[in-house]
Design a protein around this motif. Sequence first.
Motif, PDB file in Angstrom:
ATOM      1  N   TYR A 106      28.759  14.306  73.130  1.00 39.83           N
ATOM      2  CA  TYR A 106      29.441  14.904  74.280  1.00 39.83           C
ATOM      3  C   TYR A 106      28.468  15.732  75.117  1.00 39.83           C
ATOM      4  O   TYR A 106      27.510  16.315  74.593  1.00 39.83           O
ATOM      5  CB  TYR A 106      30.549  15.863  73.821  1.00 39.83           C
ATOM      6  N   VAL A 107      28.764  15.810  76.414  1.00 41.33           N
ATOM      7  CA  VAL A 107      28.142  16.795  77.298  1.00 41.33           C
ATOM      8  C   VAL A 107      29.262  17.600  77.948  1.00 41.33           C
ATOM      9  O   VAL A 107      30.417  17.154  77.998  1.00 41.33           O
ATOM     10  CB  VAL A 107      27.261  16.141  78.381  1.00 41.33           C
ATOM     11  N   ILE A 108      28.925  18.797  78.415  1.00 43.26           N
ATOM     12  CA  ILE A 108      29.920  19.635  79.086  1.00 43.26           C
ATOM     13  C   ILE A 108      29.864  19.368  80.587  1.00 43.26           C
ATOM     14  O   ILE A 108      28.810  19.518  81.216  1.00 43.26           O
ATOM     15  CB  ILE A 108      29.675  21.124  78.797  1.00 43.26           C
ATOM     16  N   ARG A 109      31.022  18.970  81.141  1.00 45.58           N
ATOM     17  CA  ARG A 109      31.129  18.732  82.578  1.00 45.58           C
ATOM     18  C   ARG A 109      32.503  19.178  83.057  1.00 45.58           C
ATOM     19  O   ARG A 109      33.516  18.834  82.439  1.00 45.58           O
ATOM     20  CB  ARG A 109      30.919  17.244  82.913  1.00 45.58           C
ATOM     21  N   ASP A 110      32.513  19.922  84.143  1.00 47.47           N
ATOM     22  CA  ASP A 110      33.768  20.344  84.788  1.00 47.47           C
ATOM     23  C   ASP A 110      34.703  21.030  83.803  1.00 47.47           C
ATOM     24  O   ASP A 110      35.912  20.766  83.762  1.00 47.47           O
ATOM     25  CB  ASP A 110      34.468  19.137  85.427  1.00 47.47           C
ATOM     26  N   GLY A 111      34.137  21.906  82.970  1.00 51.55           N
ATOM     27  CA  GLY A 111      34.949  22.695  82.070  1.00 51.55           C
ATOM     28  C   GLY A 111      35.512  21.967  80.871  1.00 51.55           C
ATOM     29  O   GLY A 111      36.433  22.453  80.214  1.00 51.55           O
ATOM     30  N   ALA A 112      34.973  20.772  80.568  1.00 55.15           N
ATOM     31  CA  ALA A 112      35.464  20.004  79.417  1.00 55.15           C
ATOM     32  C   ALA A 112      34.306  19.264  78.773  1.00 55.15           C
ATOM     33  O   ALA A 112      33.229  19.087  79.377  1.00 55.15           O
ATOM     34  CB  ALA A 112      36.543  19.022  79.846  1.00 55.15           C
ATOM     35  N   LEU A 113      34.517  18.851  77.528  1.00 53.43           N
ATOM     36  CA  LEU A 113      33.546  18.010  76.838  1.00 53.43           C
ATOM     37  C   LEU A 113      33.806  16.556  77.207  1.00 53.43           C
ATOM     38  O   LEU A 113      34.918  16.040  77.031  1.00 53.43           O
ATOM     39  CB  LEU A 113      33.673  18.190  75.325  1.00 53.43           C
ATOM     40  N   ALA A 114      32.774  15.883  77.741  1.00 50.01           N
ATOM     41  CA  ALA A 114      32.890  14.487  78.139  1.00 50.01           C
ATOM     42  C   ALA A 114      32.122  13.623  77.148  1.00 50.01           C
ATOM     43  O   ALA A 114      30.931  13.845  76.910  1.00 50.01           O
ATOM     44  CB  ALA A 114      32.334  14.286  79.547  1.00 50.01           C
ATOM     45  N   LEU A 115      32.805  12.654  76.554  1.00 53.15           N
ATOM     46  CA  LEU A 115      32.169  11.747  75.603  1.00 53.15           C
ATOM     47  C   LEU A 115      31.200  10.825  76.336  1.00 53.15           C
ATOM     48  O   LEU A 115      31.554  10.211  77.339  1.00 53.15           O
ATOM     49  CB  LEU A 115      33.241  10.921  74.894  1.00 53.15           C
ATOM     50  N   THR A 116      29.971  10.713  75.833  1.00 52.98           N
ATOM     51  CA  THR A 116      28.987   9.812  76.435  1.00 52.98           C
ATOM     52  C   THR A 116      28.692   8.594  75.566  1.00 52.98           C
ATOM     53  O   THR A 116      28.304   7.547  76.082  1.00 52.98           O
ATOM     54  CB  THR A 116      27.663  10.532  76.731  1.00 52.98           C
ATOM     55  N   ALA A 117      28.864   8.720  74.251  1.00 48.09           N
ATOM     56  CA  ALA A 117      28.633   7.580  73.359  1.00 48.09           C
ATOM     57  C   ALA A 117      29.390   7.802  72.062  1.00 48.09           C
ATOM     58  O   ALA A 117      29.624   8.937  71.638  1.00 48.09           O
ATOM     59  CB  ALA A 117      27.146   7.398  73.064  1.00 48.09           C
ATOM     60  N   THR A 118      29.763   6.703  71.439  1.00 53.01           N
ATOM     61  CA  THR A 118      30.430   6.766  70.140  1.00 53.01           C
ATOM     62  C   THR A 118      29.940   5.600  69.304  1.00 53.01           C
ATOM     63  O   THR A 118      29.593   4.537  69.841  1.00 53.01           O
ATOM     64  CB  THR A 118      31.963   6.735  70.302  1.00 53.01           C
ATOM     65  N   GLY A 119      29.890   5.793  68.002  1.00 50.64           N
ATOM     66  CA  GLY A 119      29.408   4.730  67.135  1.00 50.64           C
ATOM     67  C   GLY A 119      29.807   4.957  65.699  1.00 50.64           C
ATOM     68  O   GLY A 119      30.353   6.008  65.339  1.00 50.64           O
ATOM     69  N   ARG A 120      29.525   3.965  64.869  1.00 48.43           N
ATOM     70  CA  ARG A 120      29.800   4.057  63.438  1.00 48.43           C
ATOM     71  C   ARG A 120      28.626   3.491  62.655  1.00 48.43           C
ATOM     72  O   ARG A 120      27.943   2.573  63.121  1.00 48.43           O
ATOM     73  CB  ARG A 120      31.085   3.307  63.072  1.00 48.43           C
ATOM     74  N   ILE A 121      28.440   4.035  61.464  1.00 49.60           N
ATOM     75  CA  ILE A 121      27.380   3.553  60.590  1.00 49.60           C
ATOM     76  C   ILE A 121      27.888   3.573  59.162  1.00 49.60           C
ATOM     77  O   ILE A 121      28.623   4.483  58.762  1.00 49.60           O
ATOM     78  CB  ILE A 121      26.103   4.404  60.740  1.00 49.60           C
ATOM     79  N   THR A 122      27.557   2.544  58.405  1.00 52.59           N
ATOM     80  CA  THR A 122      27.921   2.454  57.001  1.00 52.59           C
ATOM     81  C   THR A 122      26.678   2.653  56.150  1.00 52.59           C
ATOM     82  O   THR A 122      25.645   2.031  56.407  1.00 52.59           O
ATOM     83  CB  THR A 122      28.564   1.095  56.682  1.00 52.59           C
ATOM     84  N   HIS A 123      26.792   3.550  55.170  1.00 50.85           N
ATOM     85  CA  HIS A 123      25.668   3.863  54.288  1.00 50.85           C
ATOM     86  C   HIS A 123      26.037   3.596  52.832  1.00 50.85           C
ATOM     87  O   HIS A 123      27.184   3.759  52.427  1.00 50.85           O
ATOM     88  CB  HIS A 123      25.292   5.350  54.393  1.00 50.85           C
ATOM     89  N   GLY A 124      25.054   3.205  52.063  1.00 49.69           N
ATOM     90  CA  GLY A 124      25.129   3.201  50.617  1.00 49.69           C
ATOM     91  C   GLY A 124      23.862   3.838  50.082  1.00 49.69           C
ATOM     92  O   GLY A 124      23.053   4.388  50.845  1.00 49.69           O
ATOM     93  N   TYR A 125      23.681   3.769  48.781  1.00 48.19           N
ATOM     94  CA  TYR A 125      22.439   4.262  48.179  1.00 48.19           C
ATOM     95  C   TYR A 125      21.847   3.180  47.282  1.00 48.19           C
ATOM     96  O   TYR A 125      22.569   2.404  46.643  1.00 48.19           O
ATOM     97  CB  TYR A 125      22.687   5.531  47.356  1.00 48.19           C
ATOM     98  N   ALA A 126      20.523   3.145  47.257  1.00 47.26           N
ATOM     99  CA  ALA A 126      19.792   2.230  46.384  1.00 47.26           C
ATOM    100  C   ALA A 126      18.787   3.022  45.569  1.00 47.26           C
ATOM    101  O   ALA A 126      18.222   4.013  46.051  1.00 47.26           O
ATOM    102  CB  ALA A 126      19.075   1.161  47.202  1.00 47.26           C
TER     103      ALA A 126
END
Length: 333
Positions: free
Chosen positions: A285-305
């Motif tokens: 998010y960035v702050i614009r016009d008194g609100a938080l504006a989403l700029t990017a969203t994503g997901r990641i899956t992790h395990g361990y080895a």
Amino acid sequence: MTAAAPPMSTKALLTDATTVRLRPRYEGSNICTWIGFKHVNYLVEEAVLVHFADSGVPARRLYEEHGLGLDIVSLETRILHAFHMDDVAEAEVVPDTADGDSTLGFRVTLRVDRDGSVLKAVTAKVRVSLRADTYLPEPGGPPAELAPFVVDRLGTEARAAEAAALRVPLPDGGRGDERAVLAALTEGRNAYAWKWTIPYPYCHFTERLQMSGYLRLMEEAKDRFVLDRGISIKTLLDDRRWIPVVPQSSIRVVDEALMEEDLYTVYTVEEIFKDLTYTARMDCYVIRDGALALTATGRITHGYAEIENRRDWRLVPFDRRVLDALGGKPSGT
């Protein structure tokens, strides 16, 4: 002497497959000789850039002659087999743009030789926008065939469809106090957040954060989260020779984030699956016009080895310490 670029062919860009051999960068080998997910995605990005170049519309020409910035705005990747230092990938790019699409689509497959067999190592879906330059708005204009994919601002389509979800009111009456904002972004979530000023090495086309910058943030978000939970990368390496592995990741740009803006990044654990993998969401998010504006969203899956030797590793289930840390529980509860 520089070789002449091939003639521009939007038909080739939109219909012809491209194959190129690529080598992962040395920088991406951080533990033993395995290549991290970020640099695997860099190979996907490079393959798409080669496809544009082979079609006579390389990123440089698009910008210098037509005032268009080539921006990857969506990247979904599945990693089926690990890459190692000095591997050579055969990257195939197949156009995947349908009539009426406002972004250029591509399917990318990376293959690698393993003991005489060629394995499908990575599959990815990529979407590209051509962003009209407003920093140096000189005449040039896009080729007519590319006009449907030209935008004045990244994420315009997403913002129109998801406007309500993309803006979050500031918790302190719009003042933007850092601690109050971070607390609001993580309240009620199994999450970690931090504020960061976007530096120019993460940007391109003079002003905006690029996809590779978001990949670096996604990697850093994991690092910060596990450090905060007491199971840092080095801690698990030293204690039990465990390393994080990534079978899939995705990032979607929904608005522009600009050089030297303050970016708030939130990493939220969403699901732990059978003690073997967990999925986390990253929101920026960035702050614009008194609100938080989403700029990017994503997901990641992790395990361990667990590292078995300098060449091999094996997947391991989470133990109680790791499960408690990922789940947000105090150790021993």
